[in-house]
Design a protein around this motif. Structure first.
Motif, PDB file in Angstrom:
ATOM      1  N   ILE A  47      -1.690 -16.495  -0.609  1.00  0.00           N
ATOM      2  CA  ILE A  47      -0.591 -15.610  -0.260  1.00  0.00           C
ATOM      3  C   ILE A  47       0.627 -15.855  -1.133  1.00  0.00           C
ATOM      4  N   ASP A  48       0.839 -17.100  -1.572  1.00  0.00           N
ATOM      5  CA  ASP A  48       2.023 -17.399  -2.371  1.00  0.00           C
ATOM      6  C   ASP A  48       1.891 -16.933  -3.812  1.00  0.00           C
ATOM      7  N   GLN A  49       0.728 -16.380  -4.167  1.00  0.00           N
ATOM      8  CA  GLN A  49       0.545 -15.828  -5.506  1.00  0.00           C
ATOM      9  C   GLN A  49       0.652 -14.306  -5.530  1.00  0.00           C
ATOM     10  N   LEU A  50       0.978 -13.731  -4.378  1.00  0.00           N
ATOM     11  CA  LEU A  50       1.130 -12.282  -4.305  1.00  0.00           C
ATOM     12  C   LEU A  50       2.591 -11.902  -4.465  1.00  0.00           C
ATOM     13  N   ALA A  51       2.823 -10.694  -4.987  1.00  0.00           N
ATOM     14  CA  ALA A  51       4.183 -10.174  -5.109  1.00  0.00           C
ATOM     15  C   ALA A  51       4.734  -9.848  -3.726  1.00  0.00           C
ATOM     16  N   GLY A  52       6.060  -9.643  -3.656  1.00  0.00           N
ATOM     17  CA  GLY A  52       6.711  -9.420  -2.372  1.00  0.00           C
ATOM     18  C   GLY A  52       6.123  -8.270  -1.584  1.00  0.00           C
ATOM     19  N   GLY A  53       5.905  -7.135  -2.240  1.00  0.00           N
ATOM     20  CA  GLY A  53       5.352  -5.977  -1.550  1.00  0.00           C
ATOM     21  C   GLY A  53       3.925  -6.208  -1.105  1.00  0.00           C
ATOM     22  N   GLU A  54       3.150  -6.912  -1.924  1.00  0.00           N
ATOM     23  CA  GLU A  54       1.769  -7.228  -1.562  1.00  0.00           C
ATOM     24  C   GLU A  54       1.737  -8.176  -0.366  1.00  0.00           C
ATOM     25  N   ARG A  55       2.622  -9.146  -0.378  1.00  0.00           N
ATOM     26  CA  ARG A  55       2.693 -10.103   0.731  1.00  0.00           C
ATOM     27  C   ARG A  55       3.072  -9.387   2.035  1.00  0.00           C
ATOM     28  N   ARG A  56       3.982  -8.430   1.939  1.00  0.00           N
ATOM     29  CA  ARG A  56       4.395  -7.693   3.121  1.00  0.00           C
ATOM     30  C   ARG A  56       3.224  -6.900   3.717  1.00  0.00           C
ATOM     31  N   LEU A  57       2.395  -6.312   2.849  1.00  0.00           N
ATOM     32  CA  LEU A  57       1.227  -5.583   3.334  1.00  0.00           C
ATOM     33  C   LEU A  57       0.245  -6.507   4.039  1.00  0.00           C
ATOM     34  N   VAL A  58       0.096  -7.710   3.524  1.00  0.00           N
ATOM     35  CA  VAL A  58      -0.792  -8.687   4.171  1.00  0.00           C
ATOM     36  C   VAL A  58      -0.255  -9.046   5.557  1.00  0.00           C
ATOM     37  N   MET A  59       1.072  -9.206   5.668  1.00  0.00           N
ATOM     38  CA  MET A  59       1.662  -9.539   6.962  1.00  0.00           C
ATOM     39  C   MET A  59       1.515  -8.390   7.956  1.00  0.00           C
ATOM     40  N   ILE A  60       1.582  -7.158   7.452  1.00  0.00           N
ATOM     41  CA  ILE A  60       1.345  -6.009   8.333  1.00  0.00           C
ATOM     42  C   ILE A  60      -0.119  -5.986   8.767  1.00  0.00           C
ATOM     43  N   ALA A  61      -1.023  -6.339   7.853  1.00  0.00           N
ATOM     44  CA  ALA A  61      -2.438  -6.423   8.222  1.00  0.00           C
ATOM     45  C   ALA A  61      -2.651  -7.468   9.317  1.00  0.00           C
ATOM     46  N   ARG A  62      -1.921  -8.577   9.245  1.00  0.00           N
ATOM     47  CA  ARG A  62      -2.010  -9.598  10.302  1.00  0.00           C
ATOM     48  C   ARG A  62      -1.610  -9.000  11.650  1.00  0.00           C
ATOM     49  N   VAL A  63      -0.534  -8.197  11.632  1.00  0.00           N
ATOM     50  CA  VAL A  63      -0.102  -7.522  12.856  1.00  0.00           C
ATOM     51  C   VAL A  63      -1.200  -6.586  13.367  1.00  0.00           C
ATOM     52  N   LEU A  64      -1.803  -5.820  12.482  1.00  0.00           N
ATOM     53  CA  LEU A  64      -2.816  -4.842  12.883  1.00  0.00           C
ATOM     54  C   LEU A  64      -4.073  -5.516  13.415  1.00  0.00           C
ATOM     55  N   ALA A  65      -4.381  -6.705  12.905  1.00  0.00           N
ATOM     56  CA  ALA A  65      -5.577  -7.409  13.359  1.00  0.00           C
ATOM     57  C   ALA A  65      -5.502  -7.724  14.849  1.00  0.00           C
ATOM     58  N   THR A  66      -4.287  -7.822  15.378  1.00  0.00           N
ATOM     59  CA  THR A  66      -4.114  -8.047  16.807  1.00  0.00           C
ATOM     60  C   THR A  66      -4.467  -6.801  17.601  1.00  0.00           C
ATOM     61  N   ASN A  67      -4.420  -5.641  16.941  1.00  0.00           N
ATOM     62  CA  ASN A  67      -4.639  -4.336  17.587  1.00  0.00           C
ATOM     63  C   ASN A  67      -3.674  -4.139  18.751  1.00  0.00           C
ATOM     64  N   PRO A  68      -2.358  -4.265  18.486  1.00  0.00           N
ATOM     65  CA  PRO A  68      -1.376  -4.182  19.566  1.00  0.00           C
ATOM     66  C   PRO A  68      -1.051  -2.745  19.933  1.00  0.00           C
ATOM     67  N   GLN A  69      -0.461  -2.568  21.104  1.00  0.00           N
ATOM     68  CA  GLN A  69       0.053  -1.280  21.508  1.00  0.00           C
ATOM     69  C   GLN A  69       1.442  -1.035  20.927  1.00  0.00           C
TER      70      GLN A  69
END
Length: 257
Positions: free
Chosen positions: A137-159
């Motif tokens: 993760i520390d080798q990704l650009a800022g925008g790429e890292r942000r997308l990964v963090m959003i993917a982490r949120v989506l993996a929870t499948n929250p309401q």
């Protein structure tokens, strides 16, 4: 369905009133913007809705349940928080970061189950982050890292998704990509509250907007109503230019008063 209902929320710190009887509603299928000058209380309100801060007064319900009666485990499954800070202190691979979104569903030290692996795969597909599999993760650009963090949120499948300045520091391409993604998630039956400083993005991507000023809720409603010349003059001390393109309303901050 009402996903969040906050009424008369109050919060103070060291004798200073940070939130003064503020309100906010989020319904299923909505993308709601939370805007206002620095220090208006936006992040504090978001953190109260996640349980990271305890409100001093007021009433808060999540998924039509009283907040104080909700277990932390239930909250962590149904409400996902994307904080301002995206610092990662370990060089974990992108897919390992996304898999952290399944933490509320497994026991400590338990391996991911088949359904967890599917959730991680689906989240990375939706965010176009499968291309980062195996990359720290520390080798990704800022925008790429942000997308990964959003993917982490989506993996929870929250309401509910609570995103605090998710486009801060990103280039225009990634700003639009993140906002399109968040709005798309809401359109699939979730609800999103997003803190924004970019009024143009707020006007274009949010169904409704709440404008905070000095710890109070100054206005709420449709973007074209909340982002009025009078409101922007009073809250931000700016004038703006307005227009429409196709079906989208937009506002561009133009000059300080």
């Amino acid at each position: 369905m009402k996903l969040i209902e906050a009424r008369e929320i109050g919060f103070s710190f060291d004798g200073h009133t940070v939130l003064d009887r503020v309100h906010l509603d989020l319904s299923q299928g909505e993308t709601v913007g939370l805007i206002g000058p620095n220090g208006a209380g936006k992040s504090t309100l978001i953190r109260i809705m996640t349980g990271l801060l305890k409100r001093r007064s007021g009433r808060l319900t999540v998924l039509e349940k009283p907040f104080d009666e909700i277990s932390p485990r239930y909250l962590s499954r149904e409400v996902a928080y994307l904080p301002q800070s995206q610092e990662i202190h370990w060089p974990l691979a992108a897919e390992k970061i996304v898999a952290l979104g399944r933490t509320p569903f497994i026991s400590p030290w338990q391996k991911l189950r088949d359904e967890d692996e599917v959730a991680v795969q689906t989240a990375m597909e939706e965010t176009d982050t499968l291309r980062f599999v195996g990359r720290p993760i520390d080798q990704l650009a800022g925008g790429e890292r942000r997308l990964v963090m959003i993917a982490r949120v989506l993996a929870t499948n929250p309401q509910v998704i609570l995103a605090d300045e998710p486009v801060a520091g990103l280039d225009p391409t990634h700003q639009i990509q993140v906002m399109e993604l968040l709005r798309g998630l809401s359109s699939k039956g979730r609800g999103t509250v997003v803190v924004l400083h970019d009024l143009t993005l707020a006007a274009r991507f949010c169904d409704r907007i709440y404008l905070m000023h000095e710890g109070k809720m100054m206005a709420d409603g449709r973007p074209m109503d909340v982002l009025s010349p009078a409101n922007l003059r009073k809250s931000y001390r700016i004038d703006a230019k307005y227009g429409h393109h196709d079906k989208d309303f937009y506002v561009v901050p133009w000059k300080r008063i």
